[in-house]
Design a protein around this motif. Structure first.
Motif, PDB file in Angstrom:
ATOM      1  N   LEU A 113     -10.819  48.357  33.406  1.00  0.00           N
ATOM      2  CA  LEU A 113     -11.128  49.323  32.125  1.00  0.00           C
ATOM      3  C   LEU A 113     -12.587  49.410  31.742  1.00  0.00           C
ATOM      4  N   ARG A 123      -9.968  52.691  35.387  1.00  0.00           N
ATOM      5  CA  ARG A 123      -8.619  52.695  34.723  1.00  0.00           C
ATOM      6  C   ARG A 123      -8.791  53.320  33.294  1.00  0.00           C
ATOM      7  N   PHE A 141      -7.390  53.076  29.684  1.00  0.00           N
ATOM      8  CA  PHE A 141      -6.464  52.355  28.919  1.00  0.00           C
ATOM      9  C   PHE A 141      -4.961  52.596  28.678  1.00  0.00           C
ATOM     10  N   THR A 149      -2.963  52.421  31.786  1.00  0.00           N
ATOM     11  CA  THR A 149      -2.756  51.124  32.328  1.00  0.00           C
ATOM     12  C   THR A 149      -1.783  50.261  31.370  1.00  0.00           C
ATOM     13  N   ARG A 194      -7.953  47.066  22.553  1.00  0.00           N
ATOM     14  CA  ARG A 194      -8.868  48.375  22.434  1.00  0.00           C
ATOM     15  C   ARG A 194      -8.984  48.881  21.031  1.00  0.00           C
TER      16      ARG A 194
END
Length: 170
Positions: free
Chosen positions: A53, A58, A60, A63, A117
């Motif tokens: 991430l 990737r 967020f 994923t 996040r």
């Protein structure tokens, strides 16, 4: 009753705390369920995903949709919007240390690990005077109206002449 711009500004400054918009954040998560037997392996997997991430390998939301064990996975990990005061102590510490777009290290929970996040982060601000000016003006008007009403009634009482006819009272 006349309320001046100066009076409105003074009232705004005196009561600015009542016009506070608290700091808030919109959070996203990827949750890795774990139990006492696989806790170490799940933590290692979370760290691998975190590395991907942070490197940009990737995304967020994608994923979260693919691997998160949380019900929020259907919404790409979106947990919603919270004021900082609404967050638990440990989550608040994590979020305080992140900028908008920042991703936390895996946070251990009773049931697994969570990567958070900060999708949006807004500091505490005050509503602008222009937005609340009418409310302040109305409040000042009502206060002044009450004051003047009391003065008016007192003046009427002072001017009132009451004559008592004792013979009529019997």
């Amino acid at each position: 009753i006349d309320i001046t711009e100066e009076e409105v500004r003074e009232a705004y400054m005196e009561h600015q705390d009542s016009f506070l918009i608290p700091a808030w954040v919109r959070l996203e998560e990827i949750f890795f369920a774990a139990n006492e037997f696989n806790r170490n392996q799940v933590r290692e997997r979370a760290l691998e995903i975190l590395e991907d991430l942070r490197s940009g390998e990737r995304s967020f939301p994608d994923t979260a949709r693919l691997i998160s064990s949380s019900p929020s996975a259907d919404q790409a990990g979106d947990l919603g919007t919270f004021t900082l005061d609404d967050l638990s102590g440990s989550l608040r510490e994590v979020v305080d240390g992140l900028e908008e777009g920042g991703v936390s290290d895996p946070v251990a929970t009773e049931t697994g690990f969570q990567i958070v996040r900060v999708a949006e982060k807004h500091p505490a601000t005050f509503k602008p005077l222009l937005e609340v000016e009418d409310i302040i003006r109305d409040t000042l008007f009502k206060e002044r109206q009450l004051e003047e009403q009391v003065v008016f009634i007192d003046e009427l009482r002072e001017k009132a002449y009451i004559k008592i006819y004792p013979e009529e009272l019997q």
